[in-house]
Design a protein around this motif. Structure first.
Motif, PDB file in Angstrom:
ATOM      1  N   MET A 186      25.009  36.241 -10.698  1.00  0.00           N
ATOM      2  CA  MET A 186      25.137  35.218 -11.667  1.00  0.00           C
ATOM      3  C   MET A 186      24.223  34.911 -12.388  1.00  0.00           C
ATOM      4  N   PRO A 217      30.483  30.625 -13.750  1.00  0.00           N
ATOM      5  CA  PRO A 217      29.359  31.167 -13.031  1.00  0.00           C
ATOM      6  C   PRO A 217      30.066  31.836 -11.807  1.00  0.00           C
ATOM      7  N   ASP A 218      31.211  31.712 -11.628  1.00  0.00           N
ATOM      8  CA  ASP A 218      31.894  32.025 -10.449  1.00  0.00           C
ATOM      9  C   ASP A 218      32.243  33.600 -10.109  1.00  0.00           C
ATOM     10  N   VAL A 247      24.586  24.791 -10.279  1.00  0.00           N
ATOM     11  CA  VAL A 247      24.254  24.003  -9.153  1.00  0.00           C
ATOM     12  C   VAL A 247      22.848  24.352  -8.899  1.00  0.00           C
ATOM     13  N   GLY A 248      21.916  23.050  -9.015  1.00  0.00           N
ATOM     14  CA  GLY A 248      20.399  23.411  -9.028  1.00  0.00           C
ATOM     15  C   GLY A 248      20.226  23.200  -7.383  1.00  0.00           C
ATOM     16  N   ALA A 249      19.203  24.091  -7.079  1.00  0.00           N
ATOM     17  CA  ALA A 249      18.856  24.057  -5.575  1.00  0.00           C
ATOM     18  C   ALA A 249      17.312  24.008  -5.740  1.00  0.00           C
ATOM     19  N   SER A 250      16.584  23.441  -6.616  1.00  0.00           N
ATOM     20  CA  SER A 250      15.113  23.300  -6.589  1.00  0.00           C
ATOM     21  C   SER A 250      14.618  22.436  -5.964  1.00  0.00           C
ATOM     22  N   VAL A 255      16.753  19.353  -3.959  1.00  0.00           N
ATOM     23  CA  VAL A 255      16.956  19.166  -2.597  1.00  0.00           C
ATOM     24  C   VAL A 255      16.335  17.816  -1.967  1.00  0.00           C
ATOM     25  N   GLU A 262      30.463  30.896  -4.237  1.00  0.00           N
ATOM     26  CA  GLU A 262      29.336  30.706  -3.686  1.00  0.00           C
ATOM     27  C   GLU A 262      28.420  30.196  -4.890  1.00  0.00           C
ATOM     28  N   PRO A 263      28.217  28.771  -5.186  1.00  0.00           N
ATOM     29  CA  PRO A 263      27.459  28.336  -6.294  1.00  0.00           C
ATOM     30  C   PRO A 263      26.106  28.533  -6.038  1.00  0.00           C
ATOM     31  N   LEU A 264      25.665  28.830  -4.808  1.00  0.00           N
ATOM     32  CA  LEU A 264      23.897  29.017  -4.561  1.00  0.00           C
ATOM     33  C   LEU A 264      23.717  30.410  -4.232  1.00  0.00           C
ATOM     34  N   GLY A 267      18.784  29.587  -2.852  1.00  0.00           N
ATOM     35  CA  GLY A 267      19.516  28.175  -2.734  1.00  0.00           C
ATOM     36  C   GLY A 267      19.818  27.810  -1.420  1.00  0.00           C
TER      37      GLY A 267
END
Lengths: 518, 518
Positions: free
Chosen positions: A1, A39-40, A416-419, A423, B44-46, B50
């Motif tokens: 991605m 993005p998928d 989708v952010g996971a910084s 979190v 899976e978005p992450l 993530g």
């Protein structure tokens, strides 16, 4: 991605405050113009063996059965290129076909008169266009009626207004009050003055195609050399399934190809009617028909941008009525996505439904169609806003409703952010087990842009909703399109260009327009 | 995907002819009972980083902040297991948590009184349950009103009737005309006599939980040993976000665990309200809360089946009203799916919407919720049919509409064939460019079962639809539920068991039922 993120707009709701300011006094606060990146990872109903089976089936159709090209010049071109010709039937070997496909680009741009409305077709991009070609239109006030120039213009205004509509497809409704011989002239004049987005030409005879190219060239202030430098417009052609391409469609595609403008080839393969009753069979036939035209275009103009389209659905086997947004429709779209990626070509699908009014059935059929497009990795969504009745009616209210769901899909496509900040451990610690997050700094910094904000959905509770007269969704949409049309302002166009366009229309009308005997 | 096909029903629409026969005289032709297998690779978005970030955040919450367990016995159990306790606050190390999670099975079965309605939870299975717990119900004739026993029974009949509803969740509507002290007795009696599907117990005090277990045991004709042999029912508990589990919920989960019956732990984490405003933050908190309860259950009953639930959505930041089926809701569901697979636990989500009436908004919000569940690899869909108003109302018409879309999702989950017969080269050759497929042998052999056949969608053309009074979807649904209820037949139940159930209810009523002071 990671490859998708590179040129993604930096700020998720670039939107947010800026849009609030811009939106002052506007009818609705809508998302800013953007070219979404999907993005998928696409959903793949078939494994490699299945893809190979459909490919082999399509190649065998092209090699052993052949496609009828109802266009003598096209047949000659293909004969000269080495295909086996018998009357109108053309058979082409898979090596030839694959060699032609290899010439076509995997993605391309389309640049309308306003270069800021340039769109990209292919890769992970996904763009949406307005409903195209219904003979009828409807709204809650006036009911269902034949299209006319006024409704045509209304839908063009809505097409221009909404940033989630990236291009202006075919006529959003047929203006039957304009004589067919000159309809394309008035329609394109309206299109090119009411919108600054990418337009298209119907492949309905050489005059129409040539006139539209000329008008697009004039609207862009271009020389012919500049026009041909890069794609400025496109056409969409449908095969006459099973296994035929008719004259006007081929003719249009060939004319555009000679000016290096793209064609989308979209067979209309209703499983059980014009195509096999199985999903795999209908897609196989659709692919064969599409690739045959793509090969022709590549012989004429090697490297010319093309896309294939899917319009495979099922029929109600009791009545023969076409159905849309069904499980079979969804899987056919996703399988077509697999095939398009196999051939490295962009794919077009639709936001289709069979419902007769903008009610729940229309909404779930459209949602199913749209999610199959997104999960299928589709690049171009035709009929994305306004379509009802299997394409026989353009609905003012449905247009507004569809734009609400399209906006949500555009936001869905944002990463989708996971910084560490996403979190939010520190915020959770700060709030603890006895607080709430409304007042937290972490929330305050983000709340204006954190969530999609709808312009049509009503999220109020039942009591508030009832107090405000319990307005249903189509009625809310009805109020909105009226306000939008009332306040519509056409995009700027150089006065000299507008004059030149008008003069061209006048001249061509004097000459009698286009023949109407097709 | 090959692993999914092994125990899939052989015949796609096993349905087809058999169902036609069975369906003789029935109100609608519906799909046969089946346990769908989701063949799609989850979205899976992450990326792995993530997922690791959310995992680390959740572990840090459990280690550094802690969760409040408002249940002294639960606190003692966790203290004895080595957790750090300060009053009601319990902090647990990640090694401890992961060791407990490793004890829980990745999937399990639930066997109701009719073993043919046994369901499987986990892996690629996806099951649907009815709407649960709204205080109100509505239909087009009587409008919106508080729930009562009659409407409760109506929804239980619809739950039993539709094969696409795999289990009976909580009360589809609260029957407020039954006193709370004995409501669970009457409700469970109705549930266990009107349906033969899996039921659940509300965790609302020890009497209710114990009574329901007893009644499920009686209904199944089981000894306690047999009851405990395998999961027969379940409970669903919600944390009191942020970071708390309250007494009745924990108590119910602990009682079920001691009889080896499963609990679904579903934090209700509205982003921006009871959880961080970011998707990742809200999911992180939800995961921490869920895993804390899962760990407790595993300490009490190692290997006891459990599932985690996601109920993360966003609020309207202007009003604080919860929203459902939004882009944020979809992504939160998919991210929760990634986390559930990371922990090797089954996942529950919902078919939620915020709409106040069964119109287009309700349909697209529900469709968005359902597609996020399917694309997120969700195993259990709560509220799959009938939910309106963010869960405050059970709609008769919406129940019917949802079953139409659930059926389509079930058919969507059937494998797409690409065998030689599916690709249909011979049929395409036989029909050629001048025929159609209606009469082809290939079509004739398949047309009865090739496509999903709707019971609610209207695919007729506009003219036919208008001639038949232009009936909108909710009105069509209204006609259907009346016919279904009118012809409803309860599933067979041994007379002695029915008597024993009634006697138990009478005895417990005499004893005063359950306290109502919680």
């Amino acid at each position: 991605m990671s490859d998708a993120g590179a040129d993604r707009p930096k700020r998720r709701r670039a939107g947010g405050r800026a849009a609030n300011l811009r939106g002052k006094g506007a009818v609705i606060k809508q998302l800013p113009w953007s070219l979404p990146i999907n993005p998928d990872k696409p959903t793949e109903p078939l494994d490699e063996t299945g893809v190979a089976a459909i490919h082999d089936g399509a190649m065998r159709i092209l090699e052993e059965i052949g496609i009828e090209f109802l266009h003598p010049e096209a047949v000659e071109i293909l004969r000269d290129a080495g295909c086996e010709v018998a009357g109108e039937n053309v058979r082409m070997g898979r090596d030839f076909v694959m060699a032609q496909l290899a010439l076509a680009p995997a993605s391309f741009t389309l640049t309308p008169r306003n270069p800021e409305r340039r769109i990209e077709i292919g890769g992970r991009r996904m763009v949406f266009g307005n409903v195209s070609s219904p003979p009828n239109c409807s709204d809650l006030d006036r009911g269902r009626r034949a299209g006319d120039r006024e409704s045509f213009r209304d839908f063009m205004k809505l097409t221009q207004y909404f940033n989630c509509i990236h291009f202006a497809g075919g006529y959003p409704v047929e203006p039957v009050d304009i004589h067919p011989s000159v309809r394309h002239l008035d329609c394109l004049y309206d299109k090119l003055t009411l919108t600054d987005k990418v337009v298209h030409a119907y492949s309905l005879g050489k005059e129409r195609v040539e006139d539209v190219m000329e008008m697009v060239r004039i609207a862009g202030g271009l020389t012919w050399a500049e026009f041909e430098e890069t794609p400025r417009m496109y056409t969409n052609i449908n095969s006459t399934s099973p296994l035929k391409h008719d004259h006007p469609m081929l003719d249009g595609a060939m004319r555009l190809a000679r000016r290096r403008q793209p064609t989308i080839v979209t067979p209309f393969t209703l499983a059980g009617a014009m195509a096999p009753v199985t999903i795999a069979g209908a897609v196989t036939q659709s692919i064969a028909e599409a690739l045959a035209a793509v090969a022709l275009i590549q012989v004429i103009a090697p490297g010319c941008p093309v896309a294939i389209g899917t319009f495979t659905s099922n029929v109600d086997m009791k009545t023969g009525a076409p159905a849309f947004g069904t499980p079979e429709y969804m899987r056919a779209t996703q399988v077509s996505g697999q095939m398009a990626r196999f051939y490295n070509l962009p794919l077009r699908a639709s936001n289709a439904c069979a419902a007769n009014c903008p009610d729940a059935q229309a909404a779930w059929e459209s949602a199913f169609s749209l999610w199959s497009a997104l999960s299928g990795g589709v690049n171009v969504v035709y009929h994305a806003a306004g379509w009802l009745e299997g394409g026989l009616c353009a609905s003012y209210e449905k247009f507004i409703m569809d734009c609400e769901t399209l906006q949500q899909m555009i936001v869905y496509m944002e990463p989708v952010g996971a910084s560490e900040a996403d979190v939010a451990f520190e915020a959770i610690k700060e709030v603890g087990p006895h607080g709430h997050f409304f007042g937290a700094q972490h929330t305050q910094e983000r709340y204006e842009t954190a969530f999609y904000s709808p312009f049509l959905s009503d999220w109020s509770n039942f009591e508030s909703w009832e107090e405000a007269d319990a307005v249903h969704t189509p009625e809310r949409a009805n109020r909105l399109w009226k306000k939008i049309l009332a306040e519509f302002k056409a995009p700027p166009l150089d006065a000299a260009i507008a004059e030149e366009l008008a003069a061209f229309v006048a001249k061509r009308k004097e000459e009698g327009g286009a023949p109407t005997d097709f």
